[in-house]
Write an enzyme that holds these catalytic residues in place. Structure first.
Site, PDB file in Angstrom:
ATOM      1  CB  CYS A   2      -0.866   0.045   1.242  1.00 38.79           C
ATOM      2  SG  CYS A   2      -1.833  -1.433   1.491  1.00 38.79           S
ATOM      3  NE  ARG A  27       4.521   2.045  -1.077  1.00 42.35           N
ATOM      4  CZ  ARG A  27       5.490   1.978  -0.183  1.00 42.35           C
ATOM      5  NH1 ARG A  27       6.644   2.535  -0.436  1.00 42.35           N
ATOM      6  NH2 ARG A  27       5.321   1.360   0.976  1.00 42.35           N
ATOM      7  CD1 TRP A  74      -0.175  -5.359  -4.032  1.00 47.26           C
ATOM      8  CD2 TRP A  74      -0.097  -6.473  -2.095  1.00 47.26           C
ATOM      9  NE1 TRP A  74       0.386  -6.589  -4.273  1.00 47.26           N
ATOM     10  CE2 TRP A  74       0.443  -7.293  -3.110  1.00 47.26           C
ATOM     11  CE3 TRP A  74      -0.146  -6.976  -0.791  1.00 47.26           C
ATOM     12  CZ2 TRP A  74       0.929  -8.575  -2.868  1.00 47.26           C
ATOM     13  CZ3 TRP A  74       0.327  -8.254  -0.548  1.00 47.26           C
ATOM     14  CH2 TRP A  74       0.860  -9.044  -1.582  1.00 47.26           C
ATOM     15  CG  ASN A 100       1.684   0.291   4.068  1.00 49.74           C
ATOM     16  OD1 ASN A 100       1.402  -0.885   3.870  1.00 49.74           O
ATOM     17  ND2 ASN A 100       2.848   0.821   3.744  1.00 49.74           N
ATOM     18  N   GLY A 101      -0.122  -1.725   6.286  1.00 49.16           N
ATOM     19  CA  GLY A 101       0.325  -2.666   7.311  1.00 49.16           C
ATOM     20  C   GLY A 101      -0.762  -3.682   7.593  1.00 49.16           C
ATOM     21  CD  GLU A 476      18.542 -10.381  -9.786  1.00 52.12           C
ATOM     22  OE1 GLU A 476      18.107 -11.120  -8.891  1.00 52.12           O
ATOM     23  OE2 GLU A 476      18.047  -9.269 -10.033  1.00 52.12           O
ATOM     24  CE  LYS A 480      15.106  -8.527 -11.749  1.00 56.10           C
ATOM     25  NZ  LYS A 480      15.566  -7.979 -10.531  1.00 56.10           N
ATOM     26  CD  GLU A 483      11.307  -9.394 -10.625  1.00 53.81           C
ATOM     27  OE1 GLU A 483      10.617  -9.023  -9.671  1.00 53.81           O
ATOM     28  OE2 GLU A 483      12.530  -9.221 -10.661  1.00 53.81           O
ATOM     29  CG  HIS A 499      22.763 -34.855 -10.295  1.00 52.22           C
ATOM     30  ND1 HIS A 499      23.250 -36.131 -10.133  1.00 52.22           N
ATOM     31  CD2 HIS A 499      23.849 -34.052 -10.407  1.00 52.22           C
ATOM     32  CE1 HIS A 499      24.569 -36.092 -10.113  1.00 52.22           C
ATOM     33  NE2 HIS A 499      24.969 -34.837 -10.294  1.00 52.22           N
ATOM     34  CE  LYS A 597      11.864  -0.929  -6.278  1.00 53.19           C
ATOM     35  NZ  LYS A 597      12.715  -1.812  -7.099  1.00 53.19           N
TER      36      LYS A 597
HETATM   37  C1  F6R Z   1      13.095  -8.523  -7.706  1.00 54.15           C
HETATM   38  C2  F6R Z   1      12.908  -7.650  -6.558  1.00 54.15           C
HETATM   39  C3  F6R Z   1      12.594  -8.296  -5.258  1.00 54.15           C
HETATM   40  C4  F6R Z   1      13.339  -7.561  -4.126  1.00 54.15           C
HETATM   41  C5  F6R Z   1      12.902  -8.149  -2.768  1.00 54.15           C
HETATM   42  C6  F6R Z   1      13.643  -7.489  -1.628  1.00 54.15           C
HETATM   43  O1  F6R Z   1      13.366  -7.779  -8.847  1.00 54.15           O
HETATM   44  O2  F6R Z   1      12.992  -6.460  -6.655  1.00 54.15           O
HETATM   45  O3  F6R Z   1      12.902  -9.645  -5.267  1.00 54.15           O
HETATM   46  O4  F6R Z   1      14.704  -7.735  -4.325  1.00 54.15           O
HETATM   47  O5  F6R Z   1      11.529  -7.951  -2.592  1.00 54.15           O
HETATM   48  O6  F6R Z   1      13.394  -6.123  -1.582  1.00 54.15           O
HETATM   49  P1  F6R Z   1      14.344  -5.135  -0.802  1.00 54.15           P
HETATM   50  O7  F6R Z   1      15.650  -5.150  -1.502  1.00 54.15           O
HETATM   51  O8  F6R Z   1      13.660  -3.818  -0.849  1.00 54.15           O
HETATM   52  O9  F6R Z   1      14.465  -5.693   0.593  1.00 54.15           O
END
Ligand code: F6R
Length: 602
Positions: A2, A27, A74, A100-101, A476, A480, A483, A499, A597
């Site tokens: 949120c 976000r 959210w 938010n929370g 990674e 990427k 997602e 395996h 985010k």
């Molecule tokens: C992937 C991504 C997430 C964040 C994860 C941790 O592209 O952005 O996997 O890396 O949610 O977020 P932070 O770094 O803000 O703790």
């Protein structure tokens, strides 16, 4: 998660709040709403769906006022719906809140209030805050807020307005971010800095269980005893440009392109600037164990760092998912250094891991992008990535900045532990200093990556393989891609294929192989041959590839670099590959479905 924005001042609140909500869109949200306060009461417009439709609704049902709150939701408790959207009002329409929370004891509070005849209209946990505050209100908003939040269990960032105190906007937080901004024409509350950057870069960072009372021209702060407290006004060095697309189609592409500059700034700070001073003040010889804990991409940065730390420092490093850490009875004590990696500094699982580490006496060091965030404030040592605001949900530039900070940390530790000579240290740092230029070289080859990515949009599944540190960065690459493109993807250590995974390879299965470890080239290439002979199409990305391209094998060369630092270069190709696959599919790259985010709930 949120997003919250609020304004009190001498301008019309609605356009400011709508603009702020747009800047919080990244976000992640499923509904949005605004409430303004005026002589007639509250004007509320809220609905499920995107902000564009909220804006249309506001145009059809105009609301006016110079004080207001806005929210992007959210959903956690209660489906995304008009009624569950925020703001929420008490049943006498006296108090409006955005939250938010998660209020963990909301059912008990709701039951108690319902027994007193109070009617609830939504299925949310948040509505209890409005109802409870209204129930407690006795003419003093600060006392009411203290009483209300003392009754809440869980986490909250709250924006509150009360009809009986029409000049005041109240903010309070616990375990969720909330900042206060001040400008010549009013004061703001927001979940993060980019939301208010068009108006001000002067902010107060609210600590947990501090209350802010904002009026047109000033902000006052109170503790949970209702006593006034002083807070320091800080100036944020992020610019408005850094939080806007600047002509790029997506923030993600802009942020990928910004990497040479961000890498340079972060490397400079870690070798010569503030970060260097903090690293120097940490005596690594006191610890017999290093644990890195983080989520998602930040965890992947930790996986890369494990190889670098272990090779340079000869100290064993454990990398733990923050969401698992606190539930595994971790073996840590005062002789353990726990490194928390987080772009936002607000990820709920990473915060919990940090607190668990501290509870067990470990010393904590965080690598954070957002100044003033919870993890930055609570860890013993903090070093900052100089990435600026990262708006795209999929992290790119902050991840790259985390990597270089981790390398430089490993080198400093290796020197302090006597594992490398000053000459070797200087040589390694020189190689790191060359990363930004080599990153820029890769960015000049965008067309080639774009063209290749266009051939992959029909793939159902894409596998990423690598060995050693190439395997860590493959993780990674795979994250990427999945997602933002919604294509299933997995990363495997090349040697693991036989395996089990190799049974998934069939005609035209796509495999991306990262190959920057020269000493392991023959090994990864033999894995590549194994999958090609079972029908796979392979893209090899690397700096030591000896094979020539053919029908089933494409190659993207990257500049040569010490293998320990090669993830900083291979990841740029992997980011661009993911970006262009998603772009070719026409997806909402900056806001992928279901993702947020900053994940501020467990
Ligand atoms: C992937 C991504 C997430 C964040 C994860 C941790 O592209 O952005 O996997 O890396 O949610 O977020 P932070 O770094 O803000 O703790």
């Amino acid at each position: 998660m949120c997003g919250i924005i609020g304004y009190v001042g001498n301008k019309s609140a609605v356009p400011i709040i709508l603009d702020g909500l747009k800047r919080l869109e990244y976000r992640g949200y499923d509904s949005a709403g605004i409430a303004v306060m005026n002589e007639q009461g509250f004007g509320v417009v809220k609905q499920k769906g995107r902000l564009a439709s909220l804006e249309q609704l506001v145009n059809q049902q105009p609301i006016a006022g110079t004080i207001g709150i806005g929210h992007t939701r959210w959903a956690t408790h209660g489906e995304p719906s008009d009624i569950n959207s925020h703001p929420h009002l008490g049943s006498q329409n006296k108090i409006a809140i955005v939250h938010n929370g998660i209020i963990e004891n909301y059912l008990q509070i709701k039951e108690r209030l319902e027994q007193k005849g109070i009617n609830f209209v939504s299925q949310t946990d948040s509505e209890v805050v409005a109802q409870l505050a209204e129930h407690y209100y006795d003419g003093g908003i600060v006392d009411t807020v203290v009483r209300t939040v003392n009754a809440l269990e869980g986490s909250y960032a709250l924006g509150i307005m009360c009809l009986d105190e029409p000049e005041k906007l109240i903010a309070v937080k616990k375990d969720n971010p909330l900042i206060i901004g001040v400008s010549d024409y009013g004061c703001f509350i927001a979940s993060d800095v980019p939301a208010i950057l068009p108006h001000t870069n002067k902010v107060y960072y609210l600590n947990d269980r501090e209350i802010a009372v904002l009026t047109r021209s000033k902000v006052e702060f109170f503790n949970m005893d209702g006593e006034p407290i002083e807070k320091e006004l800080e100036v944020v060095n992020w610019t408005l440009d850094s939080a806007e697309k600047g002509g790029y189609e997506h923030f993600m592409l802009k942020e990928i392109m910004e990497q040479p500059k961000i890498l340079q700034d972060t490397i400079h700070s870690a070798i010569h600037g503030d970060n260097a001073r903090i690293v120097e003040s940490l005596d690594i010889t006191k610890y017999n164990k290093i644990v890195i804990t983080a989520c998602g991409s930040a965890y992947n940065a930790g996986m890369v760092a494990k190889y670098v730390f272990e090779r340079l420092c000869r100290v064993s490093v454990e990398v733990e998912l923050a969401s698992e850490f606190r539930y595994k009875d971790p073996i840590i004590d005062k002789n353990t250094l726990v490194i928390l990696v987080s772009q936002s500094g607000e990820t709920a699982d990473t915060i919990a891991a940090m607190r668990e580490a501290k509870r067990r006496g470990a010393v904590t060091l965080s690598i954070i992008n957002v100044v003033g965030s919870t993890i930055a404030k609570e860890t013993d040592y903090t070093i900052y990535t100089m990435a600026g605001p990262e708006i795209a949900v999929a992290t790119t530039k902050a991840f790259s900045a985390q990597l270089v900070l981790l390398y430089i940390l490993a080198i400093a530790f290796a020197r302090k532990l006597g594992r490398i000579s000053p000459e070797v240290e200087a040589k390694l740092l020189a190689e790191i200093s060359a990363i930004p230029e080599k990153a820029a070289e890769i960015l000049e080859r965008v067309d080639m990556i774009q063209k290749y990515a266009a051939t992959c949009i029909g793939c159902k599944s894409i596998f990423f393989i690598g060995r050693n540190i190439d395997y860590a960065i493959s993780m990674e690459g795979s994250l990427k891609l999945k997602e933002i493109s919604y294509i299933h993807s997995e990363a495997y250590a090349g040697g693991e294929l036989k395996h089990g995974t190799i049974s998934l390879i069939e005609d035209n299965t796509m495999v991306v192989a990262v190959s920057c470890c020269e000493r392991l080239y023959e090994k990864i290439y033999s894995n590549v041959e194994q999958v090609i002979s079972r029908g796979a199409k392979v893209l090899m990305i690397g700096s030591c590839i000896k094979a020539s391209p053919h029908g089933k094998l494409q190659i993207i060369e990257i500049p040569r670099i010490n293998e320990l630092f090669s993830p900083s270069l291979s990841v740029i190709v992997l980011q661009l590959f993911a970006y262009y696959v998603a772009a070719n599919k026409g997806l909402d790259i900056d806001k992928p479905r279901n993702l947020a985010k900053s994940v501020t709930v467990e």
